[in-house]
Scaffold this active site. Structure first.
Site, PDB file in Angstrom:
ATOM      1  N   GLU A 216      -7.524 -34.894   0.620  1.00  0.00           N
ATOM      2  CA  GLU A 216      -7.569 -33.441   0.857  1.00  0.00           C
ATOM      3  C   GLU A 216      -7.280 -32.669  -0.427  1.00  0.00           C
ATOM      4  O   GLU A 216      -6.136 -32.570  -0.869  1.00  0.00           O
ATOM      5  CB  GLU A 216      -6.558 -33.054   1.940  1.00  0.00           C
ATOM      6  CG  GLU A 216      -6.801 -33.706   3.285  1.00  0.00           C
ATOM      7  CD  GLU A 216      -8.094 -33.261   3.931  1.00  0.00           C
ATOM      8  OE1 GLU A 216      -8.590 -32.149   3.631  1.00  0.00           O
ATOM      9  OE2 GLU A 216      -8.631 -34.040   4.740  1.00  0.00           O
TER      10      GLU A 216
ATOM     11  N   GLU B 128      -9.369 -31.323  11.618  1.00  0.00           N
ATOM     12  CA  GLU B 128     -10.689 -31.625  11.062  1.00  0.00           C
ATOM     13  C   GLU B 128     -11.039 -33.101  11.230  1.00  0.00           C
ATOM     14  O   GLU B 128     -12.178 -33.440  11.575  1.00  0.00           O
ATOM     15  CB  GLU B 128     -10.754 -31.218   9.598  1.00  0.00           C
ATOM     16  CG  GLU B 128     -10.746 -29.719   9.398  1.00  0.00           C
ATOM     17  CD  GLU B 128     -10.813 -29.312   7.935  1.00  0.00           C
ATOM     18  OE1 GLU B 128     -10.756 -30.185   7.052  1.00  0.00           O
ATOM     19  OE2 GLU B 128     -10.930 -28.101   7.687  1.00  0.00           O
TER      20      GLU B 128
ATOM     21  N   GLU C 149      -1.490 -26.905   6.424  1.00  0.00           N
ATOM     22  CA  GLU C 149      -2.614 -27.622   5.815  1.00  0.00           C
ATOM     23  C   GLU C 149      -2.747 -29.031   6.398  1.00  0.00           C
ATOM     24  O   GLU C 149      -3.852 -29.501   6.671  1.00  0.00           O
ATOM     25  CB  GLU C 149      -2.447 -27.689   4.301  1.00  0.00           C
ATOM     26  CG  GLU C 149      -3.634 -28.315   3.586  1.00  0.00           C
ATOM     27  CD  GLU C 149      -4.919 -27.528   3.761  1.00  0.00           C
ATOM     28  OE1 GLU C 149      -5.933 -28.140   4.171  1.00  0.00           O
ATOM     29  OE2 GLU C 149      -4.911 -26.318   3.493  1.00  0.00           O
TER      30      GLU C 149
END
Length: 120
Positions: A30, A78, A71
């Site tokens: 990420e 996701e 996050e």
């Protein structure tokens, strides 16, 4: 009591291993997490040189941990969306966009926290 303490220790060790694995995966995969983590580290270093009271030096990084937390949750959303529905989908896009908005809200909240600490 001894069994209870052993159970707590075993759970703590397991949870720590899972947490480290999650951190490593987020760090590897990420880009946004890496950038926010870098900003967090820079913030900690800069706070050493700013002559603020201790409560401000504690409050600001504590608030920024919420950005990192958001996050990580967004990344998990996701990942789950990609597993459940790997092709393009309006619902998957909407879920990912909402996660992204949560991160933006956390960033904006920290920006306003920074402004409030500067003004105070």
């Amino acid at each position: 009591m001894k069994r209870f303490i052993e159970l707590i220790r075993r759970r703590f060790v397991s949870a720590t291993k899972y947490s480290i694995a999650g951190f490593a995966d987020a760090f590897r995969n990420e880009e946004a997490f890496r950038l926010e983590l870098l900003l967090f580290i820079v913030l900690i270093i800069v706070l050493f040189f700013i002559p603020w009271p201790l409560w401000k030096k504690i409050l600001l990084p504590t608030g920024f941990t919420l950005v990192l937390l958001t996050e990580l949750l967004n990344s998990a959303i996701e990942d789950i969306c990609d597993i459940i529905h790997p092709k393009e989908s309006k619902l998957v896009k909407a879920a990912k966009d909402k996660g992204s908005m949560a991160v933006l809200i956390a960033l904006l909240a920290n920006f306003f926290l920074l402004l409030a600490l500067i003004i105070a």
